[in-house]
Design an enzyme around this catalytic site. Structure first.
Site, mmCIF file in Angstrom:
data_model
loop_
_atom_site.group_PDB
_atom_site.id
_atom_site.type_symbol
_atom_site.label_atom_id
_atom_site.label_comp_id
_atom_site.label_asym_id
_atom_site.label_seq_id
_atom_site.Cartn_x
_atom_site.Cartn_y
_atom_site.Cartn_z
ATOM 1 N N ASN A 1 0.822 -1.198 0.000
ATOM 2 C CA ASN A 1 0.000 0.000 0.000
ATOM 3 C C ASN A 1 0.864 1.260 0.000
ATOM 4 O O ASN A 1 0.974 1.954 -1.014
ATOM 5 C CB ASN A 1 -0.946 -0.021 1.212
ATOM 6 C CG ASN A 1 -2.010 1.045 1.129
ATOM 7 O OD1 ASN A 1 -1.886 1.982 0.355
ATOM 8 N ND2 ASN A 1 -3.038 0.905 1.918
ATOM 9 N N ASP A 2 1.512 1.527 1.113
ATOM 10 C CA ASP A 2 2.261 2.777 1.229
ATOM 11 C C ASP A 2 3.378 2.895 0.196
ATOM 12 O O ASP A 2 3.677 3.995 -0.261
ATOM 13 C CB ASP A 2 2.852 2.899 2.632
ATOM 14 C CG ASP A 2 1.767 3.052 3.685
ATOM 15 O OD1 ASP A 2 0.690 3.578 3.320
ATOM 16 O OD2 ASP A 2 1.980 2.647 4.830
ATOM 17 N N VAL A 3 3.982 1.742 -0.183
ATOM 18 C CA VAL A 3 5.136 1.813 -1.084
ATOM 19 C C VAL A 3 4.736 2.138 -2.521
ATOM 20 O O VAL A 3 5.598 2.354 -3.363
ATOM 21 C CB VAL A 3 5.954 0.503 -1.074
ATOM 22 C CG1 VAL A 3 6.528 0.257 0.305
ATOM 23 C CG2 VAL A 3 5.127 -0.666 -1.529
ATOM 24 N N VAL A 4 3.416 2.180 -2.813
ATOM 25 C CA VAL A 4 2.987 2.586 -4.158
ATOM 26 C C VAL A 4 2.093 3.814 -4.081
ATOM 27 O O VAL A 4 1.368 4.123 -5.022
ATOM 28 C CB VAL A 4 2.237 1.449 -4.891
ATOM 29 C CG1 VAL A 4 3.182 0.313 -5.223
ATOM 30 C CG2 VAL A 4 1.071 0.941 -4.070
ATOM 31 N N SER B 1 0.934 3.255 7.541
ATOM 32 C CA SER B 1 1.066 4.650 7.939
ATOM 33 C C SER B 1 -0.288 5.277 8.226
ATOM 34 O O SER B 1 -0.373 6.386 8.729
ATOM 35 C CB SER B 1 1.757 5.439 6.840
ATOM 36 O OG SER B 1 0.904 5.516 5.722
#
Lengths: 471, 109
Positions: free
Chosen positions: A394-397, A435
């Site tokens: 999720n956060d990494v994209v 996050s």
């Protein structure tokens, strides 16, 4: 005399093998031979240490048999327990195992320090100070690693925080230092025993208190830091023992571990002070994300469009590992490859739980490492790719990290999956990532959600592609 | 061995520390990020050499306290060595190029 030479030289050879092994471990082609080489070095030097039995101090001679028996039992117990744990543990649980084994090394260094403080040989203040510093670092690494293990293992879910925690920790650290100084000053006197014991207690407690407020996502950096700490402690105790092999091996790990820590922190866009002293993830949950409609699709529809695409990039995240779906994923990928689709894996530096952890998990499923690409190598390819398949990430994209300055993850490098012509996201639900930030990618026109457990969704995808093949 | 510390050996120790620190830095500085976790585990194994010091301490123990602390030290150090080796070996054994195309399936989850 001869024995001293043999033992000394074996330490030298072991140190050389360690450095050679570490060097070999830094390339995937030679990595396996590297650990084996280092392993030979270790067996060799431990074996040679037993020659020291012919060379022990006269005071210890009456206790020789008991001491040797104790040593053999301790060696066997340590090796058998950790060997068994290390062999049987799930690959997803590797980070916490690294933490616990590292903690044991720190504890061993601390007990070395305790032993040399107990023996009342006349020594210089400098010598004693080095012992105390090594003990302090070893103790912090010992209890800190245990807390890190508990957090990663899910035994301690919430970071423990309270008002004035930083002041409390600073005070505790100062107390430990003062007690350490007292121990040095009152060395070999009856009054020196109590400060010594209190010093170890304070140092151990500080390791706990220092690690408690740190969130689970930052644990990899912390473990790497404690790894460097243990190396440093071993190096310092090596000086105290007059053993150059310990000094070299410890200091090599100390500096290599520090560099690894810095590299990891950089990959997560977090400075080390941030990791140790800030409260990430506490305030972020209130952040407001974009609103809109998410589109969702059937697994079989998504599988069909990937089967007829010419290129697919897969972005795996921790959700994939949690669902234990790596094998299923590779089965699906093999079918796509057999049908002529160009498939690559794009790995964010912090995918999984540690840098490189996702590579290990994929490798376990049999994915060859040349299909796996680093973020920097593949990020430009997304724009020319037909389908990006995001699984449990999720956060990494999250493109917000590039554009929205108010976002808590602003500045973190991301995989540019949003640039692909079509994006599929396999996800359990529409919730936010670690996050707590909503991901605008999921509301983009070219993005389609496939809700469900990764294992179940991928099974359906495999079946869908199979059905196409036979039709 | 433990009391033969003079100012000269301290200076030599500083030389050793400096050279070893540079060695560690240089060896790691060009590692691809895919090997970060195995490498952390590998260096974790290497500082397990502390078991050698713990063994020496236990061999020379004269009191019960010394024996207990020495025993704990050897146990912890041995655990560090064995655990570090096994975990690193398991991780590294999985890296293989595509030419071999996974003849056997290892470690089913």
């Amino acid at each position: 005399m001869l024995i001293e030479y043999i033992v000394g030289l074996s330490g030298l050879i072991a140190a050389g093998l360690f450095i050679y092994g570490l060097k070999a471990m830094s390339s995937p082609v030679t990595a396996v031979s590297g650990i084996v080489t280092a392993g030979y070095g270790m067996v060799f030097v431990v074996g040679a240490t037993f020659l020291n039995l012919f060379n022990i101090s006269p005071d210890a001679r009456p206790h020789l048999l008991v001491n040797v028996a104790l040593a053999v039992v301790a060696l066997l117990l340590g090796c058998l327990w950790t060997g068994w744990r290390g062999r049987t543990v799930q690959m997803t649980a590797m980070p916490q195992m690294v933490a616990i084994f590292n903690g044991m090394g720190g504890g061993s260094a601390a007990s070395l320090a305790a032993v040399s403080l107990l023996s009342d040989h006349a020594t210089s203040g400098l010598h004693l100070s080095v012992t105390i510093v090594g003990a302090l670092i070893g103790c912090i690494s010992f209890t800190g690693s245990i807390i890190a293990w508990a957090k990663l293992d899910g035994r301690m879910r919430k970071p423990v925080r309270f008002g004035g925690q930083r002041i409390f920790n600073a005070a505790l650290f100062l107390i430990a230092l003062v007690l350490g100084a007292l121990t040095v000053m009152q060395y070999a006197t009856p009054q020196g025993v109590l400060p010594g014991i209190l010093f170890f207690a304070a140092a151990l407690l500080f390791g706990v208190c220092m690690t408690l407020p740190i969130g689970g996502a930052d644990m990899p950096v912390v473990i790497s830091l404690y790894n460097a700490f243990t190396g440093l402690a071993v190096g310092l105790e090596g000086y105290v023992m007059g053993n150059p092999a310990l000094m070299i091996a410890g200091m090599v790990v100390g500096s290599a571990g520090t560099l690894l820590t810095a590299l990891m922190a950089k990959a997560m866009n977090r400075s080390l002070t941030n990791v140790l002293f800030s409260n990430f993830g506490d305030t972020a949950s209130s952040a407001k994300g974009p609103e809109g409609e998410m589109k969702s699709a059937d697994p079989s529809d998504a599988a069909t469009s990937m089967r007829y695409a010419s290129s697919v990039i897969i972005v795996p995240g921790y959700g994939l590992a949690v669902a234990q779906a790596q094998q299923k994923l590779y089965e699906f990928v093999k079918m796509l490859v057999a049908d002529g689709v160009d498939v690559k894996f794009a790995i964010h530096p912090v995918a999984g739980r540690m840098p490189g952890h996702m590579n290990v998990l994929l490798a376990e499923a049999g994915v060859p490492y040349d299909m796996i690409c680093d973020m920097d190598d593949i990020n430009d390819s997304f724009a020319t790719t037909d389908v990006a398949l995001i699984i449990g990430a999720n956060d990494v994209v999250n493109p917000e990290a590039l554009t929205d300055k108010s976002s808590p993850i602003y500045g973190m490098p991301i995989l540019n999956a949003y640039k692909a012509r079509q994006v599929f996201v396999i996800k359990r639900g529409s919730g936010t990532g670690y996050s707590g930030v909503q991901n605008p990618l999921f509301f983009q026109k070219n993005c389609t959600m496939v809700f469900g457990d990764a294992q179940a969704v991928l099974s359906k995808m495999v079946e869908a592609v199979k059905a196409l093949g036979t039709a | 061995m433990m009391d033969s510390v003079t100012s000269m050996t301290f200076i030599i120790a500083l030389y050793i520390f400096m050279l070893a620190a540079f060695t560690g830095y240089v060896v790691i500085s060009r590692v691809p990020s895919i090997l970060h976790t195995p490498l952390m585990s590998g260096s974790n194994f290497i500082h397990g050499i502390v078991v050698v010091g713990a063994l020496d301490a236990l061999f020379n123990a004269t009191t019960l306290t010394g024996q207990i602390i020495g025993f704990v030290g050897v146990f912890l150090g041995a655990g560090n060595v064995m655990g570090g080796y096994v975990v690193t070996d398991r991780m590294l054994a999985m890296f293989r190029p595509s030419q071999k195309q996974t003849p056997e399936k290892k470690g089913q989850p």
